[in-house]
Design an enzyme around this catalytic site. Sequence first.
Site, mmCIF file in Angstrom:
data_model
loop_
_atom_site.group_PDB
_atom_site.id
_atom_site.type_symbol
_atom_site.label_atom_id
_atom_site.label_comp_id
_atom_site.label_asym_id
_atom_site.label_seq_id
_atom_site.Cartn_x
_atom_site.Cartn_y
_atom_site.Cartn_z
ATOM 1 N N ARG A 15 20.606 -63.630 41.943
ATOM 2 C CA ARG A 15 20.254 -63.797 40.532
ATOM 3 C C ARG A 15 21.094 -64.895 39.913
ATOM 4 O O ARG A 15 22.304 -64.969 40.152
ATOM 5 C CB ARG A 15 20.484 -62.474 39.786
ATOM 6 C CG ARG A 15 19.935 -62.433 38.396
ATOM 7 C CD ARG A 15 19.964 -61.028 37.813
ATOM 8 N NE ARG A 15 21.319 -60.532 37.630
ATOM 9 C CZ ARG A 15 21.894 -59.608 38.385
ATOM 10 N NH1 ARG A 15 21.247 -59.093 39.409
ATOM 11 N NH2 ARG A 15 23.114 -59.204 38.144
ATOM 12 N N SER A 103 14.182 -59.355 36.438
ATOM 13 C CA SER A 103 14.278 -57.962 36.010
ATOM 14 C C SER A 103 14.408 -57.879 34.487
ATOM 15 O O SER A 103 13.569 -58.382 33.768
ATOM 16 C CB SER A 103 15.444 -57.278 36.727
ATOM 17 O OG SER A 103 15.453 -55.907 36.458
ATOM 18 N N HIS A 104 15.492 -57.278 33.994
ATOM 19 C CA HIS A 104 15.670 -57.089 32.552
ATOM 20 C C HIS A 104 16.623 -58.131 31.964
ATOM 21 O O HIS A 104 17.042 -58.008 30.820
ATOM 22 C CB HIS A 104 16.218 -55.688 32.282
ATOM 23 C CG HIS A 104 17.545 -55.443 32.935
ATOM 24 N ND1 HIS A 104 17.628 -55.092 34.263
ATOM 25 C CD2 HIS A 104 18.802 -55.558 32.477
ATOM 26 C CE1 HIS A 104 18.917 -54.983 34.576
ATOM 27 N NE2 HIS A 104 19.646 -55.263 33.518
ATOM 28 N N LYS A 113 14.580 -60.145 44.821
ATOM 29 C CA LYS A 113 14.827 -58.834 45.431
ATOM 30 C C LYS A 113 14.122 -58.852 46.777
ATOM 31 O O LYS A 113 12.938 -59.194 46.843
ATOM 32 C CB LYS A 113 14.290 -57.706 44.551
ATOM 33 C CG LYS A 113 15.033 -57.553 43.231
ATOM 34 C CD LYS A 113 14.440 -56.441 42.374
ATOM 35 C CE LYS A 113 15.200 -56.309 41.064
ATOM 36 N NZ LYS A 113 14.596 -55.299 40.161
ATOM 37 N N ASP A 239 10.478 -52.007 32.049
ATOM 38 C CA ASP A 239 11.380 -53.157 32.017
ATOM 39 C C ASP A 239 10.612 -54.405 32.459
ATOM 40 O O ASP A 239 9.410 -54.347 32.744
ATOM 41 C CB ASP A 239 12.637 -52.902 32.855
ATOM 42 C CG ASP A 239 12.403 -52.982 34.347
ATOM 43 O OD1 ASP A 239 11.252 -52.795 34.788
ATOM 44 O OD2 ASP A 239 13.367 -53.228 35.103
ATOM 45 N N ASP A 241 10.285 -56.258 35.071
ATOM 46 C CA ASP A 241 9.535 -56.377 36.331
ATOM 47 C C ASP A 241 8.859 -55.079 36.747
ATOM 48 O O ASP A 241 8.322 -54.984 37.845
ATOM 49 C CB ASP A 241 10.415 -56.929 37.458
ATOM 50 C CG ASP A 241 11.497 -55.970 37.919
ATOM 51 O OD1 ASP A 241 11.963 -55.145 37.107
ATOM 52 O OD2 ASP A 241 11.909 -56.045 39.093
ATOM 53 N N ASP A 243 9.911 -51.967 37.421
ATOM 54 C CA ASP A 243 10.433 -50.952 38.352
ATOM 55 C C ASP A 243 11.224 -49.845 37.650
ATOM 56 O O ASP A 243 11.680 -48.908 38.286
ATOM 57 C CB ASP A 243 11.246 -51.585 39.499
ATOM 58 C CG ASP A 243 12.470 -52.353 39.051
ATOM 59 O OD1 ASP A 243 12.812 -52.311 37.855
ATOM 60 O OD2 ASP A 243 13.101 -53.007 39.909
ATOM 61 N N ARG A 244 11.361 -49.950 36.302
ATOM 62 C CA ARG A 244 12.057 -48.899 35.559
ATOM 63 C C ARG A 244 11.234 -48.467 34.351
ATOM 64 O O ARG A 244 10.442 -49.233 33.820
ATOM 65 C CB ARG A 244 13.439 -49.389 35.085
ATOM 66 C CG ARG A 244 14.378 -49.667 36.237
ATOM 67 C CD ARG A 244 15.790 -49.952 35.748
ATOM 68 N NE ARG A 244 15.832 -51.150 34.931
ATOM 69 C CZ ARG A 244 16.498 -51.241 33.769
ATOM 70 N NH1 ARG A 244 17.141 -50.205 33.280
ATOM 71 N NH2 ARG A 244 16.504 -52.377 33.101
ATOM 72 N N THR A 303 25.955 -45.544 42.550
ATOM 73 C CA THR A 303 25.018 -46.257 41.687
ATOM 74 C C THR A 303 24.540 -47.532 42.382
ATOM 75 O O THR A 303 25.294 -48.160 43.118
ATOM 76 C CB THR A 303 25.721 -46.609 40.363
ATOM 77 O OG1 THR A 303 25.959 -45.397 39.639
ATOM 78 C CG2 THR A 303 24.882 -47.538 39.513
ATOM 79 N N GLU A 322 18.211 -42.648 39.428
ATOM 80 C CA GLU A 322 19.513 -43.017 38.875
ATOM 81 C C GLU A 322 19.413 -43.268 37.386
ATOM 82 O O GLU A 322 18.343 -43.510 36.845
ATOM 83 C CB GLU A 322 20.132 -44.204 39.610
ATOM 84 C CG GLU A 322 19.318 -45.444 39.683
ATOM 85 C CD GLU A 322 20.108 -46.620 40.261
ATOM 86 O OE1 GLU A 322 21.311 -46.488 40.516
ATOM 87 O OE2 GLU A 322 19.505 -47.687 40.433
ATOM 88 N N MET A 323 20.573 -43.197 36.748
ATOM 89 C CA MET A 323 20.670 -43.225 35.296
ATOM 90 C C MET A 323 20.053 -44.484 34.686
ATOM 91 O O MET A 323 19.570 -44.465 33.564
ATOM 92 C CB MET A 323 22.153 -43.121 34.927
ATOM 93 C CG MET A 323 22.419 -42.811 33.482
ATOM 94 S SD MET A 323 21.782 -41.194 33.026
ATOM 95 C CE MET A 323 21.582 -41.437 31.264
ATOM 96 N N SER A 324 20.044 -45.583 35.430
ATOM 97 C CA SER A 324 19.503 -46.839 34.894
ATOM 98 C C SER A 324 17.980 -46.801 34.748
ATOM 99 O O SER A 324 17.394 -47.666 34.110
ATOM 100 C CB SER A 324 19.878 -48.001 35.813
ATOM 101 O OG SER A 324 19.294 -47.813 37.082
ATOM 102 N N HIS A 326 15.747 -46.263 37.588
ATOM 103 C CA HIS A 326 15.041 -46.405 38.867
ATOM 104 C C HIS A 326 14.749 -45.005 39.412
ATOM 105 O O HIS A 326 15.662 -44.199 39.577
ATOM 106 C CB HIS A 326 15.907 -47.155 39.888
ATOM 107 C CG HIS A 326 16.159 -48.594 39.536
ATOM 108 N ND1 HIS A 326 15.271 -49.597 39.855
ATOM 109 C CD2 HIS A 326 17.192 -49.189 38.913
ATOM 110 C CE1 HIS A 326 15.753 -50.755 39.431
ATOM 111 N NE2 HIS A 326 16.917 -50.537 38.855
#
Length: 460
Positions: A15, A103-104, A113, A239, A241, A243-244, A303, A322-324, A326
Site C-alpha cells: 500500500r 481499501s478504506h 491484496k 468499506d 473495497d 470486504d467489511r 489481529t 475481527e473487530m475491524s 472482517h
Amino acid sequence: MSSPAPEIFKAYDIRGIVGKSLTVETVQAIGQALGSEAVERGLKAIVIGRDGRLSGPDFASALAAGITSTGIDVIDVGCVATPITYFAAWHLDTQSCVSITGSHNPPEYNGLKMVLGGQTLFGELIQDLRRRIVEGRLVQAVAPGKVTHSDVRQAYIERILSDVKLARPMKIVLDSGNGVAGNTAPELYKRLGCELTELFSEVDGNFPNHHPDPSKPENLEDVIHALKNGDAEIGLAFDGDGDRLGVVTKDGEIIYPDRQLMLFAADVLSRVPGGQIIYDVKCTRNLAAWVRKHGGEPVMWNTGHALVKAKLKETGAPLAGEMSGHMFFKERWYGFDDGLYTGVRLLEILSRSPDANAVLKALPDAISTPELNIKMKEGEPVQLVEKLKAGGKFAGEVERITIDGLRVEFADGFGLARSSNTTPVVVLRFEADSEAAIARIQAGFRKALEAVWPGIQLPF
C-alpha cells in the site's frame, strides 16, 4: 528499475501513495515478482480485480504486464469488490488473485491484496516479493502469458442466492460510500428480496460524500439519518473495497463487529455443533461465554485479516471475525472476508424475526472505548509493548494474554495494548461492566504505561 520504496510492503498487503511511493513502474515490477513466485509454485494463472480508485485501470495494466512477462496467464475481472476477486479465484479455478485496492484509505492511496495457490500473502511472504525485485530474481519468459477478461459478478450473485433465502422481505438502507461495492450490492440485495434506500451507490474514487470506512461512527451518520427519516428497519454500510460491513439498527445504534459475530456464531453453531469460533484480541470479553453457551469453542487470535484467514485455514473453523469488520464464513462459503456476503447472512438471520431491531439490541453489550492510538516513532510501539509485558503491574489482574500485545483481563473488564502492524501506533482498547470499572482499568494502564515509558502522551 530502481528499488521499490520499502515502506509500501506492509504486514498484510502492499500500500502506498499513488505516483509517489506506489508508481506504475513499481506495480509492474511487483507483478513480475508475483509471476515469478507463481512459476516456482507451478501455478498457471492469476485473477486481477480492482476497486473504484482512479489509478486502478493503469495499475491493472501494469500488474498484468508484469505477471504475463513471466509466462503466467492473467484473467482480468474488472472493477469489482475485493471479495468478488477472491470469489473469482475459486470460480475460475486459479486459486490465485490480486485485488488492486486502497481499501478504506484516502483517495490518494492504492495497493495490492494478494493470494497465491489459496495462500494469502502476508508478513515475510510480502517481504520476499520486495527481495526478489531488489535481487533481480525475476523470471522472464520466452513466451509471455495471455490476458483474458471475465465478468464474474452474475456468477457471484447466483452462487449466493442459490443458498441464502430470506424468511420475509426486508426494507434496508444500503450505503456503498461511493466504493466499489456499489456496482454489485444493490442488485444482490434487491434480488435477495430487499426494498432498498440506496446511498452513494455510484462508484467514485474521489469519495465525494463521506470516507468509506464503516468502523468510524462519523461515516455512518448518513445511514442513521436515512433510517430515522424513512421506513427501513436496518442499515448496512460497506468499506471502500467491500470486504467489511457496518451495521446500524432502526434507532441509530451501531452494532459493532464483535456483537455481529455473536449472532453469526449462534447461527453457525446450530448447524456445526462444537465448532471453533475465531476472533481477534480486540473483541469483547462477552464473546467467549456466548460461544460456549451456544456449544462452540472460542479461539482468541492475533489481529489482522490475513492472520485470521490463516488461522481459519489451519483449524478448519466454520467462522471467524475481527473487530475491524472482517468476517470469514467457511460454513456455506469460502472462508474469505466479504462484507456483501456478511450482510446477506445477517439479513437471513434477522428475517426470521418480525423485529430485527429487537434481535440486535438483545445481544450482550458492555461499556467500551473505541480504539485509542498512541502515535510514536517507527519501531517504538513494539518496544513499548515489550516493556509493558515485562514490567507492567496491574492491581486485580485475573489473566494476561500475550498472543498479540498485552491484554489484561480483570473480573469486570479488560485493557489491551498492542502494536499496530500497519502504522507506528500503539492501539489501546478498554471494556468493562461499569463506568467506574473502565475508569479504574484505564487508571491502572496509565500508571503502568507511564512507569515503563516516562513522558508518554496518552489519549485517555
